[in-house]
Design a protein around this motif. Structure first.
Motif, PDB file in Angstrom:
ATOM      1  N   THR A   1       1.012  -1.031   0.090  1.00 45.77           N
ATOM      2  CA  THR A   1      -0.084  -0.152  -0.021  1.00 45.77           C
ATOM      3  C   THR A   1       0.717   1.319   0.069  1.00 45.77           C
ATOM      4  O   THR A   1       0.293   2.408  -0.356  1.00 45.77           O
ATOM      5  CB  THR A   1      -0.838   0.235   1.117  1.00 45.77           C
ATOM      6  OG1 THR A   1      -0.162   0.142   2.245  1.00 45.77           O
ATOM      7  CG2 THR A   1      -1.628  -1.173   1.174  1.00 45.77           C
TER       8      THR A   1
ATOM      9  N   TYR B   1      -0.421  -5.454   3.399  1.00 43.07           N
ATOM     10  CA  TYR B   1      -1.043  -6.209   4.242  1.00 43.07           C
ATOM     11  C   TYR B   1      -1.122  -7.596   3.664  1.00 43.07           C
ATOM     12  O   TYR B   1      -0.969  -7.728   2.375  1.00 43.07           O
ATOM     13  CB  TYR B   1      -2.496  -5.743   4.669  1.00 43.07           C
ATOM     14  CG  TYR B   1      -3.231  -5.616   3.749  1.00 43.07           C
ATOM     15  CD1 TYR B   1      -4.276  -6.441   3.027  1.00 43.07           C
ATOM     16  CD2 TYR B   1      -3.485  -4.268   2.980  1.00 43.07           C
ATOM     17  CE1 TYR B   1      -5.174  -6.245   2.240  1.00 43.07           C
ATOM     18  CE2 TYR B   1      -4.256  -4.061   2.019  1.00 43.07           C
ATOM     19  CZ  TYR B   1      -5.126  -5.049   1.444  1.00 43.07           C
ATOM     20  OH  TYR B   1      -6.066  -4.755   0.438  1.00 43.07           O
TER      21      TYR B   1
ATOM     22  N   LYS C   1      -3.532 -12.314   8.407  1.00 45.21           N
ATOM     23  CA  LYS C   1      -4.392 -11.122   8.971  1.00 45.21           C
ATOM     24  C   LYS C   1      -3.435 -10.233   9.540  1.00 45.21           C
ATOM     25  O   LYS C   1      -3.280 -10.092  10.906  1.00 45.21           O
ATOM     26  CB  LYS C   1      -5.371 -11.574  10.021  1.00 45.21           C
ATOM     27  CG  LYS C   1      -6.436 -12.295   9.400  1.00 45.21           C
ATOM     28  CD  LYS C   1      -7.374 -12.699  10.466  1.00 45.21           C
ATOM     29  CE  LYS C   1      -8.628 -13.168   9.969  1.00 45.21           C
ATOM     30  NZ  LYS C   1      -8.917 -14.373   9.447  1.00 45.21           N
ATOM     31  N   SER C   2      -2.421  -9.922   8.699  1.00 47.82           N
ATOM     32  CA  SER C   2      -1.213  -8.790   9.338  1.00 47.82           C
ATOM     33  C   SER C   2      -0.945  -7.683   8.321  1.00 47.82           C
ATOM     34  O   SER C   2      -0.913  -7.963   7.048  1.00 47.82           O
ATOM     35  CB  SER C   2      -0.022  -9.609   9.303  1.00 47.82           C
ATOM     36  OG  SER C   2      -0.033 -10.949  10.234  1.00 47.82           O
ATOM     37  N   ILE C   3      -0.519  -6.590   9.116  1.00 48.39           N
ATOM     38  CA  ILE C   3       0.000  -5.529   8.439  1.00 48.39           C
ATOM     39  C   ILE C   3       1.575  -5.534   8.687  1.00 48.39           C
ATOM     40  O   ILE C   3       2.076  -5.598   9.673  1.00 48.39           O
ATOM     41  CB  ILE C   3      -0.471  -4.188   8.974  1.00 48.39           C
ATOM     42  CG1 ILE C   3      -1.971  -4.016   8.748  1.00 48.39           C
ATOM     43  CG2 ILE C   3       0.236  -3.007   8.493  1.00 48.39           C
ATOM     44  CD1 ILE C   3      -2.767  -3.090   9.785  1.00 48.39           C
ATOM     45  N   TYR C   4       2.237  -5.655   7.452  1.00 47.33           N
ATOM     46  CA  TYR C   4       3.612  -5.471   7.360  1.00 47.33           C
ATOM     47  C   TYR C   4       4.345  -4.230   7.021  1.00 47.33           C
ATOM     48  O   TYR C   4       4.098  -3.556   6.308  1.00 47.33           O
ATOM     49  CB  TYR C   4       4.117  -6.658   6.385  1.00 47.33           C
ATOM     50  CG  TYR C   4       3.906  -7.927   6.852  1.00 47.33           C
ATOM     51  CD1 TYR C   4       4.923  -8.655   7.589  1.00 47.33           C
ATOM     52  CD2 TYR C   4       2.744  -8.693   6.604  1.00 47.33           C
ATOM     53  CE1 TYR C   4       4.625 -10.064   7.746  1.00 47.33           C
ATOM     54  CE2 TYR C   4       2.611  -9.987   6.961  1.00 47.33           C
ATOM     55  CZ  TYR C   4       3.580 -10.583   7.573  1.00 47.33           C
ATOM     56  OH  TYR C   4       3.340 -11.777   7.995  1.00 47.33           O
TER      57      TYR C   4
ATOM     58  N   VAL D   1       0.425   3.103   8.864  1.00 44.84           N
ATOM     59  CA  VAL D   1      -0.121   1.673   9.755  1.00 44.84           C
ATOM     60  C   VAL D   1      -1.343   2.116  10.390  1.00 44.84           C
ATOM     61  O   VAL D   1      -2.340   1.155  10.502  1.00 44.84           O
ATOM     62  CB  VAL D   1       0.992   1.347  10.783  1.00 44.84           C
ATOM     63  CG1 VAL D   1       0.584   0.559  11.917  1.00 44.84           C
ATOM     64  CG2 VAL D   1       2.194   0.730  10.218  1.00 44.84           C
TER      65      VAL D   1
ATOM     66  N   LEU E   1      -4.183   1.896   7.947  1.00 41.21           N
ATOM     67  CA  LEU E   1      -4.438   0.284   7.534  1.00 41.21           C
ATOM     68  C   LEU E   1      -5.174  -0.442   8.839  1.00 41.21           C
ATOM     69  O   LEU E   1      -5.860  -1.190   8.561  1.00 41.21           O
ATOM     70  CB  LEU E   1      -3.229  -0.592   7.033  1.00 41.21           C
ATOM     71  CG  LEU E   1      -2.591  -0.269   5.823  1.00 41.21           C
ATOM     72  CD1 LEU E   1      -1.218  -0.914   5.893  1.00 41.21           C
ATOM     73  CD2 LEU E   1      -3.627  -0.694   4.860  1.00 41.21           C
ATOM     74  N   LYS E   2      -4.785   0.185  10.128  1.00 43.18           N
ATOM     75  CA  LYS E   2      -5.358  -0.622  11.401  1.00 43.18           C
ATOM     76  C   LYS E   2      -6.890  -0.022  11.269  1.00 43.18           C
ATOM     77  O   LYS E   2      -7.630  -0.940  11.767  1.00 43.18           O
ATOM     78  CB  LYS E   2      -4.633   0.106  12.544  1.00 43.18           C
ATOM     79  CG  LYS E   2      -3.465  -0.908  12.953  1.00 43.18           C
ATOM     80  CD  LYS E   2      -3.810  -2.372  13.167  1.00 43.18           C
ATOM     81  CE  LYS E   2      -4.395  -2.894  14.604  1.00 43.18           C
ATOM     82  NZ  LYS E   2      -4.549  -3.830  14.982  1.00 43.18           N
TER      83      LYS E   2
ATOM     84  N   PHE F   1      -8.315  -2.508   8.915  1.00 43.06           N
ATOM     85  CA  PHE F   1      -8.301  -3.853   9.395  1.00 43.06           C
ATOM     86  C   PHE F   1      -7.982  -4.008  10.862  1.00 43.06           C
ATOM     87  O   PHE F   1      -6.802  -4.212  11.255  1.00 43.06           O
ATOM     88  CB  PHE F   1      -7.025  -4.584   8.541  1.00 43.06           C
ATOM     89  CG  PHE F   1      -7.397  -4.540   7.077  1.00 43.06           C
ATOM     90  CD1 PHE F   1      -8.299  -5.296   6.468  1.00 43.06           C
ATOM     91  CD2 PHE F   1      -6.510  -3.836   6.390  1.00 43.06           C
ATOM     92  CE1 PHE F   1      -8.297  -5.172   4.985  1.00 43.06           C
ATOM     93  CE2 PHE F   1      -6.601  -3.848   4.878  1.00 43.06           C
ATOM     94  CZ  PHE F   1      -7.257  -4.377   4.224  1.00 43.06           C
TER      95      PHE F   1
ATOM     96  N   PHE G   1      -6.054  -7.157  12.371  1.00 42.55           N
ATOM     97  CA  PHE G   1      -4.674  -7.350  11.931  1.00 42.55           C
ATOM     98  C   PHE G   1      -3.914  -6.990  12.754  1.00 42.55           C
ATOM     99  O   PHE G   1      -3.942  -6.060  13.466  1.00 42.55           O
ATOM    100  CB  PHE G   1      -4.674  -6.893  10.456  1.00 42.55           C
ATOM    101  CG  PHE G   1      -5.284  -7.470   9.325  1.00 42.55           C
ATOM    102  CD1 PHE G   1      -6.633  -8.214   9.540  1.00 42.55           C
ATOM    103  CD2 PHE G   1      -4.888  -7.295   8.111  1.00 42.55           C
ATOM    104  CE1 PHE G   1      -7.271  -8.690   8.267  1.00 42.55           C
ATOM    105  CE2 PHE G   1      -5.153  -7.775   6.960  1.00 42.55           C
ATOM    106  CZ  PHE G   1      -6.485  -8.491   7.150  1.00 42.55           C
TER     107      PHE G   1
ATOM    108  N   VAL H   1       0.326  -6.052  13.590  1.00 42.92           N
ATOM    109  CA  VAL H   1       1.347  -5.501  13.009  1.00 42.92           C
ATOM    110  C   VAL H   1       2.720  -6.031  13.196  1.00 42.92           C
ATOM    111  O   VAL H   1       3.082  -6.405  14.416  1.00 42.92           O
ATOM    112  CB  VAL H   1       1.244  -4.151  13.399  1.00 42.92           C
ATOM    113  CG1 VAL H   1       2.289  -3.077  13.019  1.00 42.92           C
ATOM    114  CG2 VAL H   1       0.023  -3.369  13.485  1.00 42.92           C
TER     115      VAL H   1
END
Length: 185
Positions: free
Chosen positions: A14, A31, A36-39, A90, A93-94, A97, A100, A102
């Motif tokens: 993203t 993500y 179910k994670s944001i990287y 972040v 995105l949170k 999601f 999710f 982090v």
């Protein structure tokens, strides 16, 4: 369109992390729905600016949460050049999601940046796990203890032939330490 393979299949980038003018810091944020994670992922050293950051061995005051600590100046400058944008993405995105997790990750210089970003994201109120590879030492003993206390379930993978995890040296007067659980291969 991205053609990711292996565990990264389905990763949706993203944002590109980039600060070429300051420290040539690069990476990606995105993500992965399958876990179910944001990287937040940082690239290792490839440019002269990166190598200068790697070998800037003076200590500097850095802010990690509410505690004033000594950290590695080159890494800190590189991370600080991008952290405001990282936290903003972040946060976005949170909101999209909320369930999710982090995670930060990186290789070599990127591993050091992943650790510092993890500390700043934790200070911003996020629960963050880190996985990195070939990370050099980032801060002094107080920083290492603080980082471990904030994120004890973070991991750094090392390979016995890789000299980078042994840098900078752990000798007086500039004593640097690792802060997270090592997985040694």
């Amino acid at each position: 369109t991205h053609n990711f393979i292996g565990p990264a299949v389905g990763f949706v980038p993203t944002m590109t992390i980039y600060s070429g003018k300051i420290a040539d810091t690069e990476g990606y944020i995105g993500y992965l729905p399958s876990d179910k994670s944001i990287y937040v992922i940082f690239r290792g050293s490839i440019s002269l600016q990166n190598w200068l950051a790697d070998f800037t061995t003076t200590k500097t005051d850095s802010k990690a949460g509410l505690v004033q600590l000594l950290g590695y100046q080159g890494f800190y400058i590189s991370e600080q050049a991008v952290i405001a944008d990282v936290i903003t993405e972040v946060q976005r995105l949170k909101q999209m999601f909320p369930l999710f997790s982090v995670k930060t990750a990186g290789h070599s210089l990127g591993g050091a940046l992943a650790l510092l970003a993890q500390m700043d994201l934790i200070a911003a109120g996020y629960d963050v796990t880190m996985y990195n590879f070939g990370q050099p030492r980032v801060g002094d003993k107080a920083f290492a203890e603080f980082a471990y206390s904030k994120a004890p379930s973070s991991y750094r993978h090392t390979h016995y032939h890789d000299p980078v995890p042994r840098l900078p040296t752990n000798s007086f007067p500039l004593s640097f330490n690792h802060s997270c659980t090592e997985i040694y291969e």
